[in-house]
Scaffold this active site. Sequence first.
Site, PDB file in Angstrom:
ATOM      1  N   ASP A 194       0.826  -1.207   0.000  1.00  0.00           N
ATOM      2  CA  ASP A 194       0.000   0.000   0.000  1.00  0.00           C
ATOM      3  C   ASP A 194       0.860   1.258   0.000  1.00  0.00           C
ATOM      4  O   ASP A 194       0.476   2.287  -0.558  1.00  0.00           O
ATOM      5  CB  ASP A 194      -0.983   0.007   1.172  1.00  0.00           C
ATOM      6  CG  ASP A 194      -2.266   0.741   0.818  1.00  0.00           C
ATOM      7  OD1 ASP A 194      -2.800   0.499  -0.288  1.00  0.00           O
ATOM      8  OD2 ASP A 194      -2.730   1.578   1.609  1.00  0.00           O
ATOM      9  N   GLU A 249      -9.540  -2.954  -6.425  1.00  0.00           N
ATOM     10  CA  GLU A 249      -9.491  -3.027  -4.959  1.00  0.00           C
ATOM     11  C   GLU A 249      -9.596  -4.481  -4.479  1.00  0.00           C
ATOM     12  O   GLU A 249      -8.874  -4.897  -3.580  1.00  0.00           O
ATOM     13  CB  GLU A 249     -10.599  -2.171  -4.325  1.00  0.00           C
ATOM     14  CG  GLU A 249     -10.380  -0.670  -4.457  1.00  0.00           C
ATOM     15  CD  GLU A 249      -9.222  -0.125  -3.611  1.00  0.00           C
ATOM     16  OE1 GLU A 249      -8.807  -0.788  -2.642  1.00  0.00           O
ATOM     17  OE2 GLU A 249      -8.730   0.961  -3.943  1.00  0.00           O
TER      18      GLU A 249
HETATM   19  C1  HMH Z   1      -5.245   0.079  -2.623  1.00  0.00           C
HETATM   20  N1  HMH Z   1      -6.899   1.820  -2.219  1.00  0.00           N
HETATM   21  C2  HMH Z   1      -5.685   1.324  -1.947  1.00  0.00           C
HETATM   22  N2  HMH Z   1      -4.863   1.931  -1.096  1.00  0.00           N
HETATM   23  C3  HMH Z   1      -5.247   3.076  -0.476  1.00  0.00           C
HETATM   24  N3  HMH Z   1      -4.399   3.673   0.398  1.00  0.00           N
HETATM   25  C4  HMH Z   1      -6.527   3.619  -0.741  1.00  0.00           C
HETATM   26  C5  HMH Z   1      -7.324   2.945  -1.629  1.00  0.00           C
HETATM   27  C6  HMH Z   1      -7.039   4.868  -0.072  1.00  0.00           C
HETATM   28  O1  HMH Z   1      -6.212   5.924  -0.219  1.00  0.00           O
END
Ligand code: HMH
Length: 219
Positions: A47, A210
């Site tokens: 992330d 997602e």
């Molecule tokens: C994969 N989706 C992903 N990472 C994040 N940090 C967000 C959304 C929200 O900012």
Amino acid sequence: MDGKGTVATWKDKHRRMYDQATRHPFIMSIRDGAVDYSAFKRWLGQDYIFVRQFIPFTASVIIKSCKHSDEESDMQVLLSGISSLNDEISWFKTQAQNWDVHLHSLVPLQANLNYCRYLERLMEQEVDYSVAITAFWAIEAVYQESFAQCLESSARTPMELIETCQRWGNAGFGDYCVSLQRIADRCLENASSDVLSKAEEAFICVLQHEVNFWNMSSG
Ligand code: HMH
């Protein structure tokens, strides 16, 4: 008009996919306390890579907003978003240290690469502001709804993960997502049918990315 914005209509229409993105087994495992910590660490590192790519995407949405919207308040909302990303990067660095995740040696996994490549396409000049802001809202809203569930009174989220859940699950971030949704709805209200279908497609595409991102994190 039935009083419901376009975004809410699409959320209903694509409910199954929306729920897959916001109630993924990985998030549910945090919520019920059964989370696999190696999966959590994988998510954290990946992330961080994603958020670094999300920053230029946010900047591109700001540029589109300048060019195509005369609504000054959009800028205020988007600027608050970019300033919280500054905070977020520092937060990831601290978390990575705490969890012994080495950010400098991280390799982006395939689902992450695919998602980042999609963001790059959305950054292109030809992409309409309405399409980009819809995708932007969806990206933030999925995280907000996912992590907010881990903070509900019935959740059994481990104490060491509460801070992570609060980052996206807090009420302020919820308000921010509502502001983004309002901007998207306003843009879509005046959009051509071509832009509308592209925005709906972007919404679905974000949901799929997602889900793939959570799948990648869970291993
Ligand atoms: C994969 N989706 C992903 N990472 C994040 N940090 C967000 C959304 C929200 O900012």
